[in-house]
Each structure stands twice: as C-alpha cells, then as structure tokens.
Design a protein around this motif. Sequence first.
Motif, PDB file in Angstrom:
ATOM      1  N   GLU A  16       0.821  -1.210   0.000  1.00 56.77           N
ATOM      2  CA  GLU A  16       0.000   0.000   0.000  1.00 56.77           C
ATOM      3  C   GLU A  16       0.854   1.259   0.000  1.00 56.77           C
ATOM      4  OE1 GLU A  16      -2.178  -0.959   3.516  1.00 56.77           O
ATOM      5  OE2 GLU A  16      -3.783  -1.892   2.371  1.00 56.77           O
ATOM      6  N   THR A  17       2.179   1.098   0.164  1.00 58.76           N
ATOM      7  CA  THR A  17       3.065   2.254   0.267  1.00 58.76           C
ATOM      8  C   THR A  17       4.192   2.258  -0.756  1.00 58.76           C
ATOM      9  OG1 THR A  17       4.388   1.104   1.927  1.00 58.76           O
ATOM     10  CG2 THR A  17       2.622   2.542   2.733  1.00 58.76           C
ATOM     11  N   ASP A  18       4.554   1.130  -1.316  1.00 57.28           N
ATOM     12  CA  ASP A  18       5.677   1.017  -2.236  1.00 57.28           C
ATOM     13  C   ASP A  18       5.169   1.044  -3.672  1.00 57.28           C
ATOM     14  OD1 ASP A  18       8.182   0.637  -3.287  1.00 57.28           O
ATOM     15  OD2 ASP A  18       8.309  -1.482  -2.751  1.00 57.28           O
ATOM     16  N   GLY A  19       5.468   2.121  -4.376  1.00 59.19           N
ATOM     17  CA  GLY A  19       5.004   2.234  -5.749  1.00 59.19           C
ATOM     18  C   GLY A  19       5.453   3.525  -6.391  1.00 59.19           C
ATOM     19  N   ASP A  20       4.892   3.801  -7.566  1.00 63.67           N
ATOM     20  CA  ASP A  20       5.236   4.998  -8.325  1.00 63.67           C
ATOM     21  C   ASP A  20       3.997   5.600  -8.965  1.00 63.67           C
ATOM     22  OD1 ASP A  20       8.097   5.354  -8.137  1.00 63.67           O
ATOM     23  OD2 ASP A  20       8.282   3.491  -9.256  1.00 63.67           O
ATOM     24  N   LYS A  21       4.070   6.902  -9.187  1.00 64.74           N
ATOM     25  CA  LYS A  21       2.959   7.646  -9.777  1.00 64.74           C
ATOM     26  C   LYS A  21       2.800   7.297 -11.253  1.00 64.74           C
ATOM     27  CE  LYS A  21       1.443  12.388 -10.493  1.00 64.74           C
ATOM     28  NZ  LYS A  21       1.792  13.801 -10.320  1.00 64.74           N
ATOM     29  N   GLY A  22       1.556   7.100 -11.671  1.00 66.38           N
ATOM     30  CA  GLY A  22       1.228   6.898 -13.076  1.00 66.38           C
ATOM     31  C   GLY A  22       0.358   8.032 -13.576  1.00 66.38           C
ATOM     32  N   ASN A  52       0.674  -5.443 -16.899  1.00 61.24           N
ATOM     33  CA  ASN A  52       1.509  -4.273 -17.140  1.00 61.24           C
ATOM     34  C   ASN A  52       2.808  -4.695 -17.807  1.00 61.24           C
ATOM     35  OD1 ASN A  52      -0.143  -2.355 -15.499  1.00 61.24           O
ATOM     36  ND2 ASN A  52       0.394  -3.814 -13.911  1.00 61.24           N
ATOM     37  N   ALA A  53       3.419  -3.759 -18.498  1.00 63.93           N
ATOM     38  CA  ALA A  53       4.705  -4.011 -19.144  1.00 63.93           C
ATOM     39  C   ALA A  53       5.685  -2.919 -18.743  1.00 63.93           C
ATOM     40  CB  ALA A  53       4.538  -4.040 -20.651  1.00 63.93           C
ATOM     41  N   MET A  54       6.948  -3.314 -18.534  1.00 65.65           N
ATOM     42  CA  MET A  54       8.004  -2.355 -18.213  1.00 65.65           C
ATOM     43  C   MET A  54       9.129  -2.539 -19.217  1.00 65.65           C
ATOM     44  SD  MET A  54      10.458  -1.977 -14.891  1.00 65.65           S
ATOM     45  CE  MET A  54       9.508  -0.926 -13.831  1.00 65.65           C
ATOM     46  N   ASP A  55       9.654  -1.430 -19.736  1.00 63.44           N
ATOM     47  CA  ASP A  55      10.771  -1.531 -20.661  1.00 63.44           C
ATOM     48  C   ASP A  55      12.093  -1.308 -19.932  1.00 63.44           C
ATOM     49  OD1 ASP A  55      11.135   1.232 -20.401  1.00 63.44           O
ATOM     50  OD2 ASP A  55      10.346   1.703 -22.379  1.00 63.44           O
ATOM     51  N   SER A  56      13.188  -1.362 -20.675  1.00 65.46           N
ATOM     52  CA  SER A  56      14.522  -1.273 -20.075  1.00 65.46           C
ATOM     53  C   SER A  56      14.826   0.113 -19.500  1.00 65.46           C
ATOM     54  CB  SER A  56      15.585  -1.642 -21.106  1.00 65.46           C
ATOM     55  OG  SER A  56      15.523  -0.746 -22.208  1.00 65.46           O
ATOM     56  N   MET A  57      14.034   1.113 -19.843  1.00 65.79           N
ATOM     57  CA  MET A  57      14.254   2.460 -19.301  1.00 65.79           C
ATOM     58  C   MET A  57      13.353   2.747 -18.107  1.00 65.79           C
ATOM     59  SD  MET A  57      15.003   4.606 -22.759  1.00 65.79           S
ATOM     60  CE  MET A  57      15.380   6.086 -21.883  1.00 65.79           C
ATOM     61  N   GLY A  58      12.578   1.765 -17.672  1.00 67.21           N
ATOM     62  CA  GLY A  58      11.747   1.924 -16.490  1.00 67.21           C
ATOM     63  C   GLY A  58      10.345   2.432 -16.751  1.00 67.21           C
ATOM     64  N   ARG A  59       9.957   2.579 -18.017  1.00 68.54           N
ATOM     65  CA  ARG A  59       8.578   2.967 -18.338  1.00 68.54           C
ATOM     66  C   ARG A  59       7.660   1.814 -17.985  1.00 68.54           C
ATOM     67  NH1 ARG A  59      10.318   6.021 -23.270  1.00 68.54           N
ATOM     68  NH2 ARG A  59      11.249   4.062 -23.833  1.00 68.54           N
ATOM     69  N   ILE A  60       6.519   2.122 -17.383  1.00 64.67           N
ATOM     70  CA  ILE A  60       5.502   1.106 -17.122  1.00 64.67           C
ATOM     71  C   ILE A  60       4.247   1.529 -17.862  1.00 64.67           C
ATOM     72  CG2 ILE A  60       4.100  -0.095 -15.407  1.00 64.67           C
ATOM     73  CD1 ILE A  60       6.162   0.749 -13.301  1.00 64.67           C
ATOM     74  N   LYS A  70       6.339   7.499 -16.592  1.00 63.35           N
ATOM     75  CA  LYS A  70       7.462   7.968 -17.404  1.00 63.35           C
ATOM     76  C   LYS A  70       8.718   7.166 -17.079  1.00 63.35           C
ATOM     77  CE  LYS A  70       5.838  12.660 -17.935  1.00 63.35           C
ATOM     78  NZ  LYS A  70       6.140  14.077 -17.752  1.00 63.35           N
ATOM     79  N   PRO A  71       9.680   7.142 -17.994  1.00 62.75           N
ATOM     80  CA  PRO A  71      10.924   6.401 -17.755  1.00 62.75           C
ATOM     81  C   PRO A  71      11.694   6.940 -16.557  1.00 62.75           C
ATOM     82  CG  PRO A  71      10.895   7.343 -19.970  1.00 62.75           C
ATOM     83  CD  PRO A  71       9.662   7.789 -19.282  1.00 62.75           C
TER      84      PRO A  71
END
Length: 79
Positions: A16-22, A52-60, A70-71
């Motif tokens: 509930e606390t570990d994540g990133d803004k989309g 979900n998909a994540m690329d090598s630059m960190g984009r989700i 964003k990357p």
Amino acid sequence: MQPRTTEDGTTVYVSETDGDKGSEGPFLVAYESRDAGRRYGWFCTNCESFDNAMDSMGRIKCNRCGNFRKPTEWDAAHE
C-alpha cells in the motif's frame, strides 16, 4: 499488504506504500509473499490489473487502461 488474486489464480501481496505515480493512478509493487522477499510485478490501481509491461528504461504501461509511468532512466543518445 493486501492479498490479491491474479487472473491465473495466484495470490500475491500488493504494497500500500511502495510504488510509483502513473498518469491515471499509482502503480503499486506486488510481491510473491507477505514478507516482500521477492517481487511479482506491478499493480495498476486505475483498473486494478496486473497486466503491465516495463521496458529497459523503467517505463511502465498498463495493457488494459493505458495508465503510464514515465521512464526512470534517460539515454542522451535518443535526445
């Protein structure tokens, strides 16, 4: 951590606390066990999906609703 069930019936635990803004809502980290010993992937809070998909630059990108992070890495060669 909240237990959630994936489409294939696997129980994973969403932080509930570990994540990133989309762009449409946060992406939260999902773990294979309650002790957070190993990551499972990302959980899109906008549509409540693990697809979900994540690329090598960190984009989700959420494959269901298009929520996007964003990357985190930048390659100056692409600028």
